[in-house]
Motif scaffolding. Sequence first.
Motif, PDB file in Angstrom:
ATOM      1  N   PHE A 186      16.115  39.926  44.987  1.00 45.29           N
ATOM      2  CA  PHE A 186      17.091  39.706  43.744  1.00 45.29           C
ATOM      3  C   PHE A 186      18.307  40.271  44.383  1.00 45.29           C
ATOM      4  O   PHE A 186      18.391  41.442  44.665  1.00 45.29           O
ATOM      5  CB  PHE A 186      16.414  40.128  42.474  1.00 45.29           C
ATOM      6  N   GLY A 187      19.395  39.675  43.868  1.00 48.15           N
ATOM      7  CA  GLY A 187      20.838  40.246  44.131  1.00 48.15           C
ATOM      8  C   GLY A 187      21.138  39.974  45.451  1.00 48.15           C
ATOM      9  O   GLY A 187      20.798  39.104  45.882  1.00 48.15           O
ATOM     10  N   ARG A 188      22.221  40.843  45.909  1.00 49.08           N
ATOM     11  CA  ARG A 188      22.883  40.471  47.243  1.00 49.08           C
ATOM     12  C   ARG A 188      21.828  41.123  48.283  1.00 49.08           C
ATOM     13  O   ARG A 188      21.309  41.956  48.312  1.00 49.08           O
ATOM     14  CB  ARG A 188      24.262  41.044  47.050  1.00 49.08           C
ATOM     15  N   ALA A 189      22.078  40.436  49.448  1.00 45.32           N
ATOM     16  CA  ALA A 189      21.313  40.599  50.533  1.00 45.32           C
ATOM     17  C   ALA A 189      21.614  42.177  51.106  1.00 45.32           C
ATOM     18  O   ALA A 189      22.680  42.674  50.972  1.00 45.32           O
ATOM     19  CB  ALA A 189      21.741  39.857  51.809  1.00 45.32           C
ATOM     20  N   TYR A 190      20.678  42.959  51.565  1.00 48.91           N
ATOM     21  CA  TYR A 190      20.876  44.240  51.786  1.00 48.91           C
ATOM     22  C   TYR A 190      20.207  44.341  53.308  1.00 48.91           C
ATOM     23  O   TYR A 190      19.389  43.595  53.722  1.00 48.91           O
ATOM     24  CB  TYR A 190      20.399  45.260  50.959  1.00 48.91           C
ATOM     25  N   PRO A 191      20.335  45.504  54.099  1.00 54.25           N
ATOM     26  CA  PRO A 191      19.712  45.718  55.546  1.00 54.25           C
ATOM     27  C   PRO A 191      18.493  45.415  55.547  1.00 54.25           C
ATOM     28  O   PRO A 191      17.904  44.739  56.634  1.00 54.25           O
ATOM     29  CB  PRO A 191      20.356  47.030  55.845  1.00 54.25           C
ATOM     30  N   GLU A 192      17.778  45.984  54.540  1.00 55.71           N
ATOM     31  CA  GLU A 192      16.208  45.811  54.910  1.00 55.71           C
ATOM     32  C   GLU A 192      15.698  44.397  54.817  1.00 55.71           C
ATOM     33  O   GLU A 192      15.022  44.103  55.522  1.00 55.71           O
ATOM     34  CB  GLU A 192      15.547  46.651  53.766  1.00 55.71           C
ATOM     35  N   VAL A 193      16.257  43.926  53.817  1.00 57.19           N
ATOM     36  CA  VAL A 193      16.173  42.127  53.518  1.00 57.19           C
ATOM     37  C   VAL A 193      16.526  41.528  55.128  1.00 57.19           C
ATOM     38  O   VAL A 193      15.668  40.703  55.401  1.00 57.19           O
ATOM     39  CB  VAL A 193      16.894  41.661  52.321  1.00 57.19           C
ATOM     40  N   GLU A 194      17.887  41.824  55.395  1.00 65.39           N
ATOM     41  CA  GLU A 194      18.037  41.015  56.657  1.00 65.39           C
ATOM     42  C   GLU A 194      17.243  41.312  57.888  1.00 65.39           C
ATOM     43  O   GLU A 194      16.818  40.288  58.707  1.00 65.39           O
ATOM     44  CB  GLU A 194      19.628  41.544  56.984  1.00 65.39           C
ATOM     45  N   VAL A 195      17.056  42.618  57.936  1.00 67.13           N
ATOM     46  CA  VAL A 195      16.163  43.009  59.233  1.00 67.13           C
ATOM     47  C   VAL A 195      14.749  42.173  59.168  1.00 67.13           C
ATOM     48  O   VAL A 195      13.974  41.631  60.295  1.00 67.13           O
ATOM     49  CB  VAL A 195      15.860  44.327  59.486  1.00 67.13           C
ATOM     50  N   LEU A 196      13.880  42.437  57.886  1.00 71.55           N
ATOM     51  CA  LEU A 196      12.761  41.862  57.793  1.00 71.55           C
ATOM     52  C   LEU A 196      12.729  40.391  58.038  1.00 71.55           C
ATOM     53  O   LEU A 196      11.930  39.597  58.761  1.00 71.55           O
ATOM     54  CB  LEU A 196      12.151  41.847  56.363  1.00 71.55           C
ATOM     55  N   MET A 197      13.801  39.446  57.467  1.00 70.51           N
ATOM     56  CA  MET A 197      13.957  38.096  57.632  1.00 70.51           C
ATOM     57  C   MET A 197      14.031  37.786  59.156  1.00 70.51           C
ATOM     58  O   MET A 197      13.562  36.842  59.694  1.00 70.51           O
ATOM     59  CB  MET A 197      15.025  37.756  56.796  1.00 70.51           C
ATOM     60  N   GLU A 198      14.996  38.565  59.783  1.00 72.75           N
ATOM     61  CA  GLU A 198      14.972  38.373  61.264  1.00 72.75           C
ATOM     62  C   GLU A 198      13.847  38.502  61.867  1.00 72.75           C
ATOM     63  O   GLU A 198      13.437  37.916  63.155  1.00 72.75           O
ATOM     64  CB  GLU A 198      16.123  39.306  61.803  1.00 72.75           C
ATOM     65  N   GLU A 199      12.978  39.619  61.652  1.00 78.50           N
ATOM     66  CA  GLU A 199      11.845  39.863  62.325  1.00 78.50           C
ATOM     67  C   GLU A 199      10.801  38.851  62.304  1.00 78.50           C
ATOM     68  O   GLU A 199      10.161  38.298  62.948  1.00 78.50           O
ATOM     69  CB  GLU A 199      11.421  41.427  62.044  1.00 78.50           C
ATOM     70  N   ALA A 200      10.727  38.378  60.820  1.00 80.45           N
ATOM     71  CA  ALA A 200       9.775  37.344  60.734  1.00 80.45           C
ATOM     72  C   ALA A 200      10.351  35.959  61.389  1.00 80.45           C
ATOM     73  O   ALA A 200       9.395  35.206  61.921  1.00 80.45           O
ATOM     74  CB  ALA A 200       9.947  36.939  59.291  1.00 80.45           C
ATOM     75  N   PRO A 252       6.069  32.467  58.317  1.00 81.80           N
ATOM     76  CA  PRO A 252       6.376  31.669  57.575  1.00 81.80           C
ATOM     77  C   PRO A 252       6.936  32.682  56.451  1.00 81.80           C
ATOM     78  O   PRO A 252       6.249  33.792  56.173  1.00 81.80           O
ATOM     79  CB  PRO A 252       5.335  30.827  56.987  1.00 81.80           C
ATOM     80  N   MET A 253       8.085  32.309  55.577  1.00 80.47           N
ATOM     81  CA  MET A 253       8.365  33.336  54.505  1.00 80.47           C
ATOM     82  C   MET A 253       8.543  32.351  53.163  1.00 80.47           C
ATOM     83  O   MET A 253       9.196  31.412  53.345  1.00 80.47           O
ATOM     84  CB  MET A 253       9.761  33.558  55.054  1.00 80.47           C
ATOM     85  N   VAL A 254       7.929  33.125  52.333  1.00 85.70           N
ATOM     86  CA  VAL A 254       8.019  32.571  50.876  1.00 85.70           C
ATOM     87  C   VAL A 254       8.758  33.513  50.209  1.00 85.70           C
ATOM     88  O   VAL A 254       8.670  34.766  50.224  1.00 85.70           O
ATOM     89  CB  VAL A 254       6.706  32.513  50.311  1.00 85.70           C
ATOM     90  N   VAL A 255       9.965  33.249  49.706  1.00 85.94           N
ATOM     91  CA  VAL A 255      11.008  34.189  49.007  1.00 85.94           C
ATOM     92  C   VAL A 255      10.849  33.772  47.433  1.00 85.94           C
ATOM     93  O   VAL A 255      11.195  32.452  47.098  1.00 85.94           O
ATOM     94  CB  VAL A 255      12.322  33.937  49.600  1.00 85.94           C
ATOM     95  N   VAL A 256      10.913  34.637  46.784  1.00 87.84           N
ATOM     96  CA  VAL A 256      10.873  34.702  45.134  1.00 87.84           C
ATOM     97  C   VAL A 256      12.269  35.599  44.871  1.00 87.84           C
ATOM     98  O   VAL A 256      12.743  36.641  45.393  1.00 87.84           O
ATOM     99  CB  VAL A 256      10.072  35.485  44.441  1.00 87.84           C
TER     100      VAL A 256
END
Length: 302
Positions: free
Chosen positions: A199-213, A219-223
């Motif tokens: 939730f909210g704006r993208a932050y480094p942890e989200v960006e790196v996890l999505m890149e790694e996935a 597959p990524m399910v995002v709430v």
Amino acid sequence: MAENAASPPLDRLSARLRSRATKLSPKLRKAAALFDENRGDVLELSALKIGGLIGVSDATVVRAARALGFSGLTELKKAIAGTLGAAPTHVRNLQRALASVDQDVDGAIDLVLDHEAQLIANLAEGDARRAIPVAVDLLHKAQRVVVFGTGTSGLIAAYAVRMLARHGKPVLLLDATGFDLAEQMLTLREGDAVLMLFFGRAYPEVEVLMEEARNRGLPMVVVTESAEKPILKAASAVLEIRRSGPDGAPLHGATLVCLEAIIMGVAAMEQQASLDSLERLQLLRARIVQRRTSGRRARRDS
């Protein structure tokens, strides 16, 4: 007197609402109220999404912004962003929510219950409802479900992990930040599916996890609260959950309901594994109770 650095930012939206609200049509007034009461969300949403929340067209949303004296939705968002700089959004929203009930406990309770009921009703229809079976199918097919969340979302993610594990689904919790998250991510492997609370704006942890996935083909399910974030283009399924409670203060009931619906859906597709796991859980609990009882008896007899 000129404003100094310590002065609060000028709230042009509130000023224009006070002077123009009575002149607006019912639909425009409805849109204007949403601008004011859900400021943080308005910054993240398009005119189409804002209109969908209150049952009006995107053109009506833009007309409402112009009726308040802004050139359009973009200028209105800039005005809102300026007011949110005075204090963290959640602090301002909570202050407004508490002020609206003024120490009335029953009023505060009803306010939350009414908002939660509406948020859950929103979840039960439209795009969010249609996305839940897609999410269930992706997680069912995965050998292991990796659940990510930080802060308050981390607590909700931990609950989801616990419930999935009870139903026999192999799980991994990612709830750290910084270098600690990097260590948690070391065990990501083929066959995983990622369930992300973001939730909210993208932050480094989200960006790196999505890149790694993405690099690993997971597959990524995002709430999340807005399916229109550019970073979500790589997601396999997006479940858009509204969290705006009284005066924008976040509520998490709909998020929990969404996760429980997903977990129950996965259990329905893996019935035997789920039943076997729950039966084993009961046996383990019984053994603990038995051991505690025998330990107390032994201490009495000694």
